[in-house]
Design an enzyme around this catalytic site. Structure first.
Site, PDB file in Angstrom:
ATOM      1  N   TYR A 108      29.071 -14.505 -14.572  1.00 56.31           N
ATOM      2  CA  TYR A 108      28.710 -14.793 -13.177  1.00 56.31           C
ATOM      3  C   TYR A 108      28.624 -13.466 -12.441  1.00 56.31           C
ATOM      4  O   TYR A 108      29.495 -12.600 -12.618  1.00 56.31           O
ATOM      5  CB  TYR A 108      29.771 -15.687 -12.517  1.00 56.31           C
ATOM      6  N   GLU A 196      22.607 -14.195  -6.187  1.00 57.24           N
ATOM      7  CA  GLU A 196      23.530 -14.684  -7.215  1.00 57.24           C
ATOM      8  C   GLU A 196      22.823 -14.913  -8.545  1.00 57.24           C
ATOM      9  O   GLU A 196      21.741 -15.502  -8.574  1.00 57.24           O
ATOM     10  CB  GLU A 196      24.146 -16.010  -6.729  1.00 57.24           C
TER      11      GLU A 196
END
Ligand code: GDP
Ligand code: MN
Length: 389
Positions: A108, A196
């Site tokens: 992530y 992101e």
């Protein structure tokens, strides 16, 4: 302002961040043709302004072009429900077809604005993928964060420390350092509130690649980027929000039953807090801003009335620049035009307040006047209770 995954990936790619080969399809035939181009085996991904698609049935690994077409038929026009969309879901109008990639590891990586420190923070985790919210809840120590000094910027040694902590080494670690620095550059230059990548993957062939991407632009910076308005997909927005934006009104949808018409963000927040205190749940709030006209107030009122969850309306306005009688006229005009008999409480103060109150009281609407913010909140909660009985 949000954009779709495929648009976010194009931006990442323009900053040298590798993405899978892919095509956007608008029909199921195009999905089939794109799948053929990818060699049959591909990933078909619904494009909506929300994540959680993997678990919600909006992402599927496909083995044959016909299977891709079938899945395309199923997805197009469907309201895809994920944990991020709310129960009504978001309509699928575009589908991204990508080459299937063999994944070795999922990470992530994001940069987002931390409003409490007024800084960008970089967030990374070696446990990326569809379970990241779970990781944040159960193993917060597995989430790395780095607050970025706006004057010094993100330094290569800081990016390297993150890459090493993610467990990367050798050339992949150096690739990751470059990727992180590029991500920060993209974030600044594109005025992002959030950028992101989840998951950022290491492929079985040993390359870093962004498998998913989400970008939210800072609304206050949209004027600096002439191409942004054209990137917007209006099918993904609440029609009432679009309507409000046309009249330069800020409309925010909430979960309760009381529509709130206020002027100014501070007063809006106070109104919601006080309503809560008296046991009321706001269905939305509509901020008409400082110098609202009668037309603007009328439009705001009409938008609130179109929200099906609204069972009562609380108007809380301080008429410093606006005159209260003008506001009252706007309310009477809009409510009268649609024959509204919902309970309304108006709490207002400022210039021409007595004239405004008189107009309302003589209007024939189901309206009460609140003498203070607390009194107004108590009244609307009480009126709603009595409606139910
Ligand atoms: P999200 O659930 O909305 O965040 O959608 P993602 O784009 O992240 O897709 C969900 C998951 O599908 C990812 O976390 C990956 O694990 C998986 N996925 C996506 N593309 C591929 C691919 O090309 N190959 C494989 N094996 N898995 C993929
Ligand atoms: Mn994802």
């Amino acid at each position: 302002m949000n954009i779709h995954e495929y648009q976010a990936k194009e931006i990442l790619n323009s900053y040298g961040i590798p993405i899978p080969r892919g095509r956007v399809a608008l029909t199921s035939d195009q999905v089939e043709r794109a799948a053929k181009m990818m060699g049959g085996r591909c990933v078909v991904k619904a494009q909506i302004y929300a994540g959680g698609r993997g678990k919600g049935g909006g992402v599927r690994l496909i083995h044959h072009p016909e299977e891709a077409q079938e899945y395309g038929k199923e997805l197009f026009g469907k309201n895809l429900v994920t944990v991020q969309t709310g129960p009504q879901g978001l309509k699928v109008r575009r589908i991204l077809v990508e080459e299937a990639v063999e994944i070795a590891r999922e990470f992530y990586l994001s940069i987002t604005l931390d409003r409490s420190s007024s800084r960008y923070i970089l967030i990374a985790s070696a446990d990326g993928g569809v379970e990241i919210e779970e990781v944040a809840r159960k193993n917060p120590e597995r989430i790395l964060t780095l607050s970025i000094d706006p004057f010094i910027g993100l330094r290569p040694y800081q990016a390297r420390k993150i890459a090493l902590e993610l467990g990367l080494s050798g050339s992949i670690c150096e690739d990751c350092v470059e990727l992180i620095l590029n991500l920060y550059r993209a974030c600044l230059e594109k005025d992002c509130a959030l950028i992101e990548i989840n998951p950022l993957v290491v492929t079985k062939a040993g390359w870093l690649m962004a498998m998913d991407a989400k970008i939210t632009f800072d609304d206050n910076a949209v004027y600096r980027h002439r191409e942004y308005p054209d990137m917007m997909d209006y099918s993904q927005l609440d029609p009432l929000e679009i309507n409000a934006a046309k009249y330069d009104l800020a409309y925010i949808k909430l979960a309760g039953s009381i529509g709130c018409l206020v002027n100014g963000a501070g007063l809006a927040m106070a109104t919601l807090d006080v309503l809560h205190e008296y046991g009321g749940e706001p269905a939305n709030f509509l901020d008409v801003g400082g110098g609202a006209t009668r037309e603007k107030v009328a439009e705001a009122f009409r938008i609130i009335l179109q929200d099906c969850d609204v069972e009562g309306i609380f108007v809380n306005i301080f008429g410093g620049i606006m005159r209260c009688d003008v506001i009252a006229q706007g309310i009477i005009e809009a409510a009268g035009a649609v024959g509204c008999n919902l309970p309304i409480v108006v709490r207002m103060d400022g210039s021409q307040v007595e004239e405004g109150k008189k107009l309302l009281q003589e209007s024939g609407l189901n309206v009460q006047i609140g003498s203070s913010l607390g009194d107004g909140a108590a009244r609307i909660v009480d009126m709603l209770k009595r409606e139910v009985c």
